[in-house]
Write an enzyme that holds these catalytic residues in place. Structure first.
Site, PDB file in Angstrom:
ATOM      1  N   CYS A 178      22.830  -0.804  27.290  1.00 32.68           N
ATOM      2  CA  CYS A 178      21.496  -0.300  27.626  1.00 32.68           C
ATOM      3  C   CYS A 178      20.518  -1.396  28.045  1.00 32.68           C
ATOM      4  CB  CYS A 178      20.927   0.540  26.489  1.00 32.68           C
ATOM      5  SG  CYS A 178      20.602  -0.353  24.949  1.00 32.68           S
ATOM      6  N   HIS A 231      18.222   1.333  21.390  1.00 34.27           N
ATOM      7  CA  HIS A 231      18.545   1.856  22.721  1.00 34.27           C
ATOM      8  C   HIS A 231      17.291   1.816  23.579  1.00 34.27           C
ATOM      9  CE1 HIS A 231      21.057   3.870  25.613  1.00 34.27           C
ATOM     10  NE2 HIS A 231      20.163   4.831  25.777  1.00 34.27           N
ATOM     11  N   HIS A 241      19.428   5.267  31.910  1.00 42.49           N
ATOM     12  CA  HIS A 241      19.907   4.375  30.862  1.00 42.49           C
ATOM     13  C   HIS A 241      21.424   4.277  30.906  1.00 42.49           C
ATOM     14  CE1 HIS A 241      20.945   7.771  27.911  1.00 42.49           C
ATOM     15  NE2 HIS A 241      20.436   8.380  28.967  1.00 42.49           N
TER      16      HIS A 241
END
Length: 159
Positions: A53, A104, A116
């Site tokens: 990420c 994240h 993402h």
């Protein structure tokens, strides 16, 4: 063959999503993100061979002329806090997916969606999807107003 079809399908979904309400259709940010849709997830990955990420967000921002650290927790310390209601394309959005704080990150792309590197690869998800809504921690604006205008305007795609 299945992977190619999945990538083509993801690209079509992305194209339709951007055409139906994106804050930056045809912009440099749109162009950089759309090129990466479907790339595999790779823990520690920072290249088009595979992304995690924060590797994904660092890569996108590098293409936009900015340097970000390769850590979602470090990226969370950058820029200015942004209320969910005030999100604009290019803001970083953060989640607690591990149960241990920031774990994240994605790039907000408009219309309540973010790009993402998820376990299934680089994709677009909705902030209101049950999984992400329950884990949302906040957002940061790391672009200056000048940079934002350059990378989100329609004419930026030709830079």
């Amino acid at each position: 063959m299945r992977k190619k079809l999945s990538a083509v399908f993801a690209g079509l979904v992305l194209l339709l999503a951007f055409q139906a309400g994106s804050a930056f259709a045809e912009s440099k940010l749109d162009t950089e993100v759309s090129k990466l849709i479907g790339i595999d997830y790779d823990y520690g990955g920072t290249t088009t061979s595979g992304f995690d990420c924060s590797g994904f967000t660092a890569y996108v921002f590098k293409k936009l002329g900015m340097t970000l650290p390769h850590s979602s927790a470090q990226q969370f310390k950058l820029g200015d806090k942004v209320a969910k209601a005030d999100l604009q394309a290019g803001d970083l959005v953060f989640f607690n997916t591990s149960g241990k704080g920031v774990s994240h990150v994605g790039v907000y792309v408009g219309d309540n969606k973010f790009a993402h590197a998820a376990s299934k690869g680089v994709t677009i998800s909705g902030l209101d999807e049950k999984y992400y809504a329950a884990r949302y921690l906040g957002a940061r604006r790391v672009m200056s107003e000048e940079t934002y205008k350059k990378v989100t305007s329609d004419s930026a795609a030709v830079l």
